[in-house]
Design an enzyme around this catalytic site. Structure first.
Site, PDB file in Angstrom:
ATOM      1  N   GLU A 104      -1.786  -8.313   7.182  1.00  0.00           N
ATOM      2  CA  GLU A 104      -1.969  -8.105   8.696  1.00  0.00           C
ATOM      3  C   GLU A 104      -2.995  -9.077   9.107  1.00  0.00           C
ATOM      4  O   GLU A 104      -3.963  -8.815  10.041  1.00  0.00           O
ATOM      5  CB  GLU A 104      -2.921  -6.615   8.640  1.00  0.00           C
ATOM      6  CG  GLU A 104      -1.928  -5.434   8.099  1.00  0.00           C
ATOM      7  CD  GLU A 104      -2.750  -4.029   8.096  1.00  0.00           C
ATOM      8  OE1 GLU A 104      -2.157  -3.325   9.192  1.00  0.00           O
ATOM      9  OE2 GLU A 104      -3.469  -3.928   7.397  1.00  0.00           O
ATOM     10  N   GLU A 155      -8.423   4.689  14.819  1.00  0.00           N
ATOM     11  CA  GLU A 155      -7.691   3.155  15.005  1.00  0.00           C
ATOM     12  C   GLU A 155      -6.883   3.073  16.111  1.00  0.00           C
ATOM     13  O   GLU A 155      -6.241   3.879  16.330  1.00  0.00           O
ATOM     14  CB  GLU A 155      -6.648   2.867  13.588  1.00  0.00           C
ATOM     15  CG  GLU A 155      -7.208   2.762  12.309  1.00  0.00           C
ATOM     16  CD  GLU A 155      -6.417   2.460  11.199  1.00  0.00           C
ATOM     17  OE1 GLU A 155      -5.093   1.686  11.823  1.00  0.00           O
ATOM     18  OE2 GLU A 155      -6.256   2.614  10.147  1.00  0.00           O
ATOM     19  N   GLU A 201      -3.917   7.482   6.583  1.00  0.00           N
ATOM     20  CA  GLU A 201      -2.621   7.207   7.060  1.00  0.00           C
ATOM     21  C   GLU A 201      -1.710   7.839   6.185  1.00  0.00           C
ATOM     22  O   GLU A 201      -0.591   7.359   5.695  1.00  0.00           O
ATOM     23  CB  GLU A 201      -2.347   5.883   7.610  1.00  0.00           C
ATOM     24  CG  GLU A 201      -3.128   5.634   8.763  1.00  0.00           C
ATOM     25  CD  GLU A 201      -2.314   4.187   9.460  1.00  0.00           C
ATOM     26  OE1 GLU A 201      -2.763   3.862  10.570  1.00  0.00           O
ATOM     27  OE2 GLU A 201      -1.523   3.363   8.739  1.00  0.00           O
ATOM     28  N   CYS A 239      12.127  10.772  -6.480  1.00  0.00           N
ATOM     29  CA  CYS A 239      12.215  10.522  -8.076  1.00  0.00           C
ATOM     30  C   CYS A 239      12.133  11.878  -8.800  1.00  0.00           C
ATOM     31  O   CYS A 239      12.117  12.863  -8.183  1.00  0.00           O
ATOM     32  CB  CYS A 239      10.843  10.154  -8.603  1.00  0.00           C
ATOM     33  SG  CYS A 239       9.534  10.901  -8.573  1.00  0.00           S
ATOM     34  N   CYS A 247       9.514  10.745  -1.616  1.00  0.00           N
ATOM     35  CA  CYS A 247       9.927  10.273  -2.873  1.00  0.00           C
ATOM     36  C   CYS A 247      10.959  11.101  -3.501  1.00  0.00           C
ATOM     37  O   CYS A 247      10.666  12.268  -3.450  1.00  0.00           O
ATOM     38  CB  CYS A 247       8.611  10.096  -3.674  1.00  0.00           C
ATOM     39  SG  CYS A 247       9.071   9.503  -5.331  1.00  0.00           S
ATOM     40  N   ARG A 305       0.900  -1.140  -0.003  1.00  0.00           N
ATOM     41  CA  ARG A 305       0.097  -0.020   0.122  1.00  0.00           C
ATOM     42  C   ARG A 305       0.783   1.277  -0.007  1.00  0.00           C
ATOM     43  O   ARG A 305       2.015   1.309   0.398  1.00  0.00           O
ATOM     44  CB  ARG A 305      -0.798  -0.132   1.282  1.00  0.00           C
ATOM     45  CG  ARG A 305      -0.348  -0.046   2.643  1.00  0.00           C
ATOM     46  CD  ARG A 305      -1.320   0.282   3.813  1.00  0.00           C
ATOM     47  NE  ARG A 305      -0.514   0.275   5.176  1.00  0.00           N
ATOM     48  CZ  ARG A 305      -1.058   0.339   6.197  1.00  0.00           C
ATOM     49  NH1 ARG A 305      -2.169   0.667   6.232  1.00  0.00           N
ATOM     50  NH2 ARG A 305      -0.312   0.462   7.314  1.00  0.00           N
ATOM     51  N   TRP A 358       3.146  -5.418  13.423  1.00  0.00           N
ATOM     52  CA  TRP A 358       4.381  -4.926  12.814  1.00  0.00           C
ATOM     53  C   TRP A 358       5.405  -4.504  13.738  1.00  0.00           C
ATOM     54  O   TRP A 358       6.511  -3.945  13.153  1.00  0.00           O
ATOM     55  CB  TRP A 358       3.882  -3.601  11.998  1.00  0.00           C
ATOM     56  CG  TRP A 358       2.916  -2.748  12.895  1.00  0.00           C
ATOM     57  CD1 TRP A 358       1.589  -2.864  12.878  1.00  0.00           C
ATOM     58  CD2 TRP A 358       3.292  -1.785  13.837  1.00  0.00           C
ATOM     59  NE1 TRP A 358       0.865  -1.993  13.815  1.00  0.00           N
ATOM     60  CE2 TRP A 358       1.905  -1.318  14.172  1.00  0.00           C
ATOM     61  CE3 TRP A 358       4.306  -1.126  14.286  1.00  0.00           C
ATOM     62  CZ2 TRP A 358       1.771  -0.233  15.205  1.00  0.00           C
ATOM     63  CZ3 TRP A 358       4.413  -0.281  15.223  1.00  0.00           C
ATOM     64  CH2 TRP A 358       3.063   0.159  15.742  1.00  0.00           C
ATOM     65  N   CYS A 410       4.183   7.947  -5.774  1.00  0.00           N
ATOM     66  CA  CYS A 410       4.674   9.227  -5.675  1.00  0.00           C
ATOM     67  C   CYS A 410       3.731  10.078  -5.275  1.00  0.00           C
ATOM     68  O   CYS A 410       2.892  10.387  -6.234  1.00  0.00           O
ATOM     69  CB  CYS A 410       5.797   9.564  -6.667  1.00  0.00           C
ATOM     70  SG  CYS A 410       6.195  11.155  -7.016  1.00  0.00           S
TER      71      CYS A 410
END
Length: 668
Positions: free
Chosen positions: A357, A309, A151, A161, A159, A112, A317, A116
């Site tokens: 998950e 959440e 999130e 790039c 990123c 997920r 994790w 970019c």
């Protein structure tokens, strides 16, 4: 327009992902949600691949049935745009939209947030999807809130790039009014021959042979936060155009280990501020981090907020994912309510049997209803129903802690006097004794209105602009008590050192001056007068109007002040030029807030957390017992303990590991 969540009482639920299960499971979901007292669920968060199986072709059959089913069972929908997880077909068509890490590696899809943030193709596809959802569901009776993305920045905050580089240059041209000389001056590029003669010479702070320019890195962090914020705003505007009265949110991550976004800039753009919070298994007092997070989110929201959440048990994790102890699920949830949450939700409703998950806990665990988690979930639903009247009540703090993401980013850049300094750890060290003693705390921007507070603490404000510094010192000048921690006020917003001696911007107001810093080595400590010790930091401090409260008795600075007090205008200022041991620090802060007239919410035995929410007609005293023994706490009369509905006569007993919520008269 004020957009409010139209769910009565304290909202309760979690992420609902029915696409992970056969449709014959959905009826059981509805029955069990009703049993648990669920009133709102988030749907569609990771459903892009199912809703748009091919570019421009949409299939809303599943989502139609789910929303209709929720509405038929009286459960509200927090409908998400599924843009945190673009489908595989998108990346096959637009491989240039994949993020590039700092070392120049293009990351693959298959997880997920593998996009970019500056990709035009991603923005176009995300807004197209948001538009389709908005047009189809704007008037659906189940819809009570838009959940934009999920999130932001959790996995792709940065990123590197070429597209991001171009976007960074555009951001810089706007910030510096297209004046390249202004950028060079701000970045101090005369050092190491870094002067830029053309905007196209500027790159993201990719790895180099030596230390990158600090202001370059700081502006990059600011840009990355703003790039993601622009995506949120764009989706929100599409949704708002179709459904002007429906509130929009996105879930923040105000946790100790996440610092990618400047949430002071984000919060005003949300109709309802929401947050995700997960405990750290290695934290022996994770309830302290929970409290700090809750106070910070309430401060960002300027009032009540939503917990979007958290976990019923273990996450998946961390290196070791421990289950919650008996009673911890309930204590955690109600502690969030105590600190302003008007909604409690979990990831997720039903524990997944497949996917990344699958070992993350849920409201309905793998073991089903014959489980302790399920019994706790049902009990919590009843608790939240009993607390419905608490909704909308606010905090009561007269102490504030200055918190600034720019200061955090800047202090943790390379080549500092000490790499041992961590913003969150320093703030937590000052917050902890206040939390233990039941003193209510808000968090504030340095330039915030401080008129409601008696004491303002700045434990770690390495970077501060002139307006923020003037606001904080002006607070003391007009009668407040300002307490400043070491290495604060050192640099301006461009990371340029404030010359003339330390602590820079606060030197005059504190009545002290340092000419050299003496950070301490790992494990090194110095003794202080009065019997305490000091770690992390010391500096050669000279009194210029202030008086010494504590001094070093050992080390090269023996006899030098370490803690000072100064009368400034109609108020007082304190400077902690070191990190005292926890007991000494707690004693100092207790003295400071007592002298300023700040009192705890309520006198309680050690280990009983106390929080007060103030309503229009009553006060709500939350008592959370983190110990293994019952505790008795005095209350005002007439009072009622809301979780049991029983009247309280003068005091309430909070069982070991239990929670009590007492409604007291408003004039108490």
């Amino acid at each position: 327009m004020k957009r409010e969540l139209k769910v009565p009482g304290i909202a309760y639920g979690g992420d609902y992902n029915p696409e992970q299960w056969p449709e014959d499971v959905w009826a059981e979901d509805m029955r069990l949600m009703r049993e648990a007292g669920v009133t709102m669920v988030s749907v569609g968060i990771f459903s892009w691949a199912l809703l748009e199986p091919r570019e421009g072709e949409y299939d809303f059959t599943l989502l139609d049935r789910v929303l209709d089913l929720l509405h038929a069972h009286g459960i509200a929908a927090d409908l998400a745009t599924p843009t945190a997880a673009p489908p595989a077909w998108f990346f096959r068509a637009h491989p240039e939209a994949l993020p590039v890490d700092k070392d120049g590696r293009a990351l693959s899809y298959g997880s997920r947030q593998t996009f970019c943030p500056s990709s035009p193709a991603y923005r176009e596809a995300a807004l197209r999807m948001a538009g389709e959802l908005a047009r189809r569901y704007a008037d659906h009776p189940a819809l009570v809130m838009w959940h934009v993305h999920n999130e932001y920045g959790c996995h792709n905050a940065e990123c590197y790039c070429d597209e991001s580089a171009a976007a960074f240059r555009r951001w810089l041209r706007t910030k510096y009014a297209d004046d390249l000389t202004a950028l060079n001056d701000a970045w101090g590029t005369r050092f190491w021959s870094q002067w830029y003669y053309d905007w196209d010479e500027i790159l993201p702070p990719r790895p180099t042979g030596a230390v990158p320019n600090p202001t370059h890195q700081l502006d990059w962090r600011r840009f990355c936060s703003d790039a993601l914020l622009s995506l949120y705003e764009a989706e929100r505007d599409v949704l708002r155009k179709a459904a002007p009265a429906i509130p929009a949110t996105t879930n923040f991550m105000v946790m100790h280990n996440f610092d990618a976004l400047d949430y002071w800039r984000w919060a005003p753009q949300l109709d309802i501020v929401s947050n995700d919070h997960y405990l750290q298994s290695t934290d022996p007092e994770s309830e302290l981090d929970l409290a700090l997070s809750g106070d910070l989110v309430r401060s960002l929201a300027g009032g009540p907020w939503l917990l979007m959440e958290h976990s019923t048990g273990a996450v998946n994790w961390q290196p070791v994912n421990r289950a919650k102890r008996p009673g911890e699920l309930r204590r955690n949830a109600l502690a969030h309510v105590a600190r302003g949450a008007d909604g409690i939700a979990y990831f997720q409703w039903r524990a997944a049997k497949a996917g990344a998950e699958q070992w993350h806990s849920a409201m309905l665990p793998h073991a089903g209803t014959d489980s302790q988690i399920w019994r706790d979930v049902v009990q919590l639903g009843a608790d939240l129903r009993a607390l419905g009247e608490v909704r909308g009540s606010v905090g009561t703090a007269s102490v504030a802690i200055a918190w600034d993401w720019n200061a955090r980013w800047a202090m943790e850049l390379p080549s500092q006097p000490s790499e041992l300094l961590r913003f969150h750890d320093l703030v937590r060290a000052w917050y902890e004794p206040l939390w233990r003693s039941g003193v209510a705390v808000d968090f504030v921007r340095p330039d915030a209105d401080l008129s409601r507070y008696r004491v303002v603490l700045a434990p770690s404000l390495y970077l501060v602009d002139d307006a923020g510094a003037a606001n904080l010192t002006g607070f003391a000048d007009t009668g407040g008590t300002l307490v400043v921690g070491f290495h604060s006020g050192a640099v301006d917003p461009n990371c340029h050192v404030r010359l003339g001696g330390y602590p820079g911007a606060f030197r005059e107001a504190l009545g002290v001056r340092s000419d050299e810093l003496f950070p301490l080595l790992p494990g090194e400590s110095l003794d202080l007068t009065g019997g305490g010790t000091a770690t992390l930091w010391s500096e050669r401090l000279r009194l210029e109007g202030a008086r010494a409260v504590a001094s070093y008795t050992t080390g090269p600075l023996a006899g030098t002040p370490a803690v000072t007090h100064h009368t400034y205008g109609r108020g007082t200022t304190w400077y902690l030029a070191t990190q005292p041991d926890p007991t000494t620090l707690a004693g100092l802060l207790a003295r400071i807030h007592t002298e300023a007239g700040v009192t705890p919410v309520r006198a309680t035995p050690p280990g009983v957390e106390t929080v007060l929410r103030r309503g229009a007609d009553a006060d709500y005293l939350f008592l959370i017992n983190h110990t293994d023994e019952d505790a008795r706490v005095a209350t005002s009369e007439p009072a009622v303990e809301l979780l049991t509905g029983k009247p309280v006569a003068g005091s309430v007993v909070v069982g070991a590991g239990d929670v009590a919520v007492v409604r007291e008269p408003r004039d108490a």
